[in-house]
Scaffold this motif. Sequence first.
Motif, PDB file in Angstrom:
ATOM      1  N   UNK A 112      33.225  37.170  49.444  1.00  0.00           N
ATOM      2  CA  UNK A 112      34.319  36.384  48.883  1.00  0.00           C
ATOM      3  C   UNK A 112      33.850  34.979  48.522  1.00  0.00           C
ATOM      4  N   UNK A 113      33.086  34.354  49.411  1.00  0.00           N
ATOM      5  CA  UNK A 113      32.592  33.007  49.142  1.00  0.00           C
ATOM      6  C   UNK A 113      31.651  33.010  47.939  1.00  0.00           C
ATOM      7  N   UNK A 114      30.784  34.009  47.873  1.00  0.00           N
ATOM      8  CA  UNK A 114      29.860  34.111  46.750  1.00  0.00           C
ATOM      9  C   UNK A 114      30.625  34.316  45.450  1.00  0.00           C
ATOM     10  N   UNK A 115      31.642  35.150  45.493  1.00  0.00           N
ATOM     11  CA  UNK A 115      32.422  35.413  44.289  1.00  0.00           C
ATOM     12  C   UNK A 115      33.125  34.152  43.806  1.00  0.00           C
ATOM     13  N   UNK A 116      33.619  33.347  44.732  1.00  0.00           N
ATOM     14  CA  UNK A 116      34.262  32.091  44.332  1.00  0.00           C
ATOM     15  C   UNK A 116      33.258  31.161  43.666  1.00  0.00           C
ATOM     16  N   UNK A 117      32.047  31.116  44.220  1.00  0.00           N
ATOM     17  CA  UNK A 117      31.008  30.270  43.621  1.00  0.00           C
ATOM     18  C   UNK A 117      30.644  30.779  42.229  1.00  0.00           C
ATOM     19  N   UNK A 118      30.541  32.095  42.090  1.00  0.00           N
ATOM     20  CA  UNK A 118      30.239  32.670  40.782  1.00  0.00           C
ATOM     21  C   UNK A 118      31.334  32.350  39.774  1.00  0.00           C
ATOM     22  N   UNK A 119      32.589  32.508  40.206  1.00  0.00           N
ATOM     23  CA  UNK A 119      33.709  32.242  39.308  1.00  0.00           C
ATOM     24  C   UNK A 119      33.704  30.786  38.842  1.00  0.00           C
ATOM     25  N   UNK A 120      33.358  29.878  39.750  1.00  0.00           N
ATOM     26  CA  UNK A 120      33.327  28.466  39.373  1.00  0.00           C
ATOM     27  C   UNK A 120      32.229  28.199  38.351  1.00  0.00           C
ATOM     28  N   UNK A 121      31.066  28.822  38.563  1.00  0.00           N
ATOM     29  CA  UNK A 121      29.976  28.647  37.602  1.00  0.00           C
ATOM     30  C   UNK A 121      30.356  29.226  36.242  1.00  0.00           C
ATOM     31  N   UNK A 122      30.944  30.412  36.240  1.00  0.00           N
ATOM     32  CA  UNK A 122      31.355  31.051  34.986  1.00  0.00           C
ATOM     33  C   UNK A 122      32.342  30.161  34.240  1.00  0.00           C
ATOM     34  N   UNK A 123      33.282  29.583  34.981  1.00  0.00           N
ATOM     35  CA  UNK A 123      34.275  28.699  34.373  1.00  0.00           C
ATOM     36  C   UNK A 123      33.614  27.472  33.752  1.00  0.00           C
ATOM     37  N   UNK A 124      32.711  26.837  34.507  1.00  0.00           N
ATOM     38  CA  UNK A 124      32.061  25.620  34.018  1.00  0.00           C
ATOM     39  C   UNK A 124      31.112  25.915  32.862  1.00  0.00           C
ATOM     40  N   UNK A 125      30.416  27.048  32.935  1.00  0.00           N
ATOM     41  CA  UNK A 125      29.489  27.419  31.853  1.00  0.00           C
ATOM     42  C   UNK A 125      30.255  27.660  30.557  1.00  0.00           C
ATOM     43  N   UNK A 126      31.398  28.319  30.680  1.00  0.00           N
ATOM     44  CA  UNK A 126      32.222  28.544  29.496  1.00  0.00           C
ATOM     45  C   UNK A 126      32.775  27.253  28.932  1.00  0.00           C
ATOM     46  N   UNK A 127      33.210  26.348  29.818  1.00  0.00           N
ATOM     47  CA  UNK A 127      33.742  25.062  29.362  1.00  0.00           C
ATOM     48  C   UNK A 127      32.668  24.240  28.659  1.00  0.00           C
ATOM     49  N   UNK A 128      31.480  24.161  29.273  1.00  0.00           N
ATOM     50  CA  UNK A 128      30.396  23.394  28.679  1.00  0.00           C
ATOM     51  C   UNK A 128      29.992  23.968  27.324  1.00  0.00           C
TER      52      UNK A 128
END
Length: 205
Positions: free
Chosen positions: A22-38
């Motif tokens: 769960x913790x890893x998935x949250x970290x992945x989701x945050x990276x995916x969100x930021x990568x898409x935004x950037x």
Amino acid sequence: MNHDLEDDGLDDVLSSPRTPSTALERAQEQFILEWGRMSSNWGINRTMAQIHALLFVSGVPLEVNEIMDRLQISRGNASMNLRELMDWGIVRRFRQPGDRKDVYISDTDPYQMFLRVVRERKRRELDPTADAIREVLAMLPPEDETEDARVLRGRLEALLEIFGLIDMGFKHILKTDMTLDEITGMLKLKELGIEGMQDWDRSKQ
């Protein structure tokens, strides 16, 4: 361009667990969100960037259905953006023996990934712009020596000089076969001057 990957040393990747914590998935989701935004700020399709981010951080090949479920996107959207990512050279497709389903994986080397992205953006954006400037410059009659013509010609030629410097940078730095150590060594040649740079070029040929 052949986007299929038959066997490229992916045994370790294929044997990795598919279910993140769960913790890893949250970290992945945050990276995916930021990568898409950037990427969106850079003018790159947000969904395409998020698919790439998902493949980059997952550590395992993913099927289209898994990408669709994780990002909540349609099959058509996923397929279209996967094709685009393969055209960019940063996502590859392959099929395991005996399996009919294609799976996708991202290049895991950040440096090589960066090179491919920059090279593709140069090919798609900078090179056509330089060609367009040359076409405009060719439209000016050589015999036209009016002030307006001289101003336009001078400014266009200055722009082409900048594009030439960019090309030079690509030739010396953004080569797929160069390592970070080689790039560092090349930059140190600044102390040796142009002659040292030419000697280094000859040694790489």
